[in-house]
Design a protein around this motif. Sequence first.
Motif, PDB file in Angstrom:
ATOM      1  N   PRO A 163      66.490  74.375  29.985  1.00  0.00           N
ATOM      2  CA  PRO A 163      67.713  73.560  30.017  1.00  0.00           C
ATOM      3  C   PRO A 163      68.952  74.349  30.450  1.00  0.00           C
ATOM      4  N   ARG A 166      68.852  74.795  34.217  1.00  0.00           N
ATOM      5  CA  ARG A 166      69.184  73.520  34.871  1.00  0.00           C
ATOM      6  C   ARG A 166      70.693  73.314  34.886  1.00  0.00           C
ATOM      7  N   ARG A 192      61.951  70.696  34.540  1.00  0.00           N
ATOM      8  CA  ARG A 192      63.243  70.706  33.856  1.00  0.00           C
ATOM      9  C   ARG A 192      64.329  71.424  34.643  1.00  0.00           C
ATOM     10  N   HIS A 426      59.858  62.227  30.881  1.00  0.00           N
ATOM     11  CA  HIS A 426      60.973  61.567  31.547  1.00  0.00           C
ATOM     12  C   HIS A 426      62.238  61.840  30.745  1.00  0.00           C
ATOM     13  N   PRO A 427      63.321  62.289  31.394  1.00  0.00           N
ATOM     14  CA  PRO A 427      64.511  62.716  30.644  1.00  0.00           C
ATOM     15  C   PRO A 427      65.195  61.620  29.847  1.00  0.00           C
ATOM     16  N   ARG A 428      64.930  60.359  30.133  1.00  0.00           N
ATOM     17  CA  ARG A 428      65.625  59.278  29.439  1.00  0.00           C
ATOM     18  C   ARG A 428      64.780  58.620  28.361  1.00  0.00           C
TER      19      ARG A 428
END
Length: 607
Positions: A163, A166, A192, A426-428
């Motif tokens: 993270p 990113r 990521r 999935h990030p959401r």
Amino acid sequence: MQWLMTVSLAVTLLLSASAQAQRSASPRGDADVRLVFDVSGSMKRNDPERLSGSALELFVGLLPSGAQGGLWTFGSEVDNPLPPAPVDDAWREQALALKPALAAYQQYTDIEAAIRRAADAEPTSGPRHVILLTDGMVDIPGGADKAARDAASRRRLIEELAPRLRDEGVVVDAIAFSAHADRDLLETLARRTGGLATVAEDPDALLRALMDVVERIFPRDQVPLAQGRFPIDKTVDGFSALLFHDPGSPAPTLVAPDGQRYSVDVHPGSIRWQHQPRFDIIHVPSPNAGEWRIEGEVGPDSRVSVDSPLALRTGPLPATLYQGFETPIEARVTTPDGAVPESPLALRAELRDIDGTLRQSVALAEEGDLYRGVLPAPQVTGNARLVVVARNDELVRERRQAVNILAPIHARVAEDGKRVLLRAEHPRLNADNTQLSATLQGDSLPVVETGATSWRIDLPTLDTDVSVPLTVTADMTLNGRTHHVILPVIRLNPGASTRLDGASLDRPPGRAEVLAPAPGTDAETPTDAARGPAATVNDWLAHLPDEAQALWQAVPPRLRHYVQQRRDDPLAWVVWGVLLLILVLGVYAWRRARARRRPVKREEPHV
């Protein structure tokens, strides 16, 4: 691997010939590329062909002049023998001199320290790309608590370092040299941070992986190459053809639209031609407009890049797509002064397999000077290519980018074998908008939330001699829409001697499942006669798509490529469809006959 050294030098010519076009066409012309090589002891076993040294040679050739490049090695220690610096002839010579260092094996594999050091080195003005080449197994020094230390390092890589990178705009691309690599770790790091992840166990796969990574960092316009033919329009200033073929094959012949023939031995001095055992690279300046032809062998990864003031531009293309989720696409075609072509253009977005097979396609609608559309959701996972195509009566352009297609929910069996652990990829997605259900041989298993984006499935006691499939489905609601996805099947006890197939949808309730032997065993299954003709036909029809896919994969790659090139020919579809049907029916008849000759043997389910 001498051929990889020569391909690196030839690709250098290919990229150098259009270095100026690359810098003007791509905002990533000043990209900072940092190569991180695993020199741990396990690489001696997992990289028996010493692909890492060949990869260095190829990367040195692929990086265009003007970019920034650096080199790190790691095992138990992290070294930086080549700090980031502009790529030029001196840099390439210095990088190639480091090849012996890649065989100076160390005892451990500290991936976390290597990525931290490479990513945190003094940044340059361009975007940073960390390319990790490894067998992908976290192995750091430790005493009695070594397993816990390895797990903690792996967890920090995924939950803390990825993270942060990113957020800092650092992209990690991961290439594994072994199927035994921790693919989950590599895919997670890449996903990521917006990078690519792949496994390259042979030179061809390595070449494809490297080309995919470099083309994503330094994109170029291409024209389609099909059946040895490609179109060149009047706006093209020059083209470069990279043609792959089998070792020992003769050099191809290039035929111009006016019929003029060029070969490696007979061509004007303005044409630069490199012929090597596995490929040819041909650079042609100021080519005549029209259809060019290639006579001779053309491999499926061949490509033709063009230099032209008329360019295809796309919005940010994702490196990761998710099973069951659509992908918005935005593109435009421009000239240096911002003008658009006079003739109307039709733009499409396509998702293709690595071998070129079309998966999904959508037309992009014109909205002012932009074209927008939504690519349908992919249904399978794996490596693929996202392609945007612009076409009118005078020209065609393509932009290609390799992508990873992942399941939106990742599932793995815990080390103790008693649980299946799931997490949102999935990030959401999270526990509030995602509902999971699990089925084991017709019985539902509870799915327990263990965090905001994680779940657990507790498994019943299983017979260790039987391999059974666990099916997990996900219903995910985003922006008022619900996405229903059947995740990849989780095989429990995969190494067991007997394989138990999943429950058939048309099976009466309570009917015992059929036991099937695992691949490579001598266990027998109940014969067709014992199960009855209706069950046999139903099972055969249910598995017909799998049979067809398996037969298709058994076709030699070159023949598959030939068929895919002719996919727009209706007659070819009819012929191949009939042949495939005959083959499937023949296999079915053979299996029926074989089953009648075998004695009936019944086994009871062990679940």
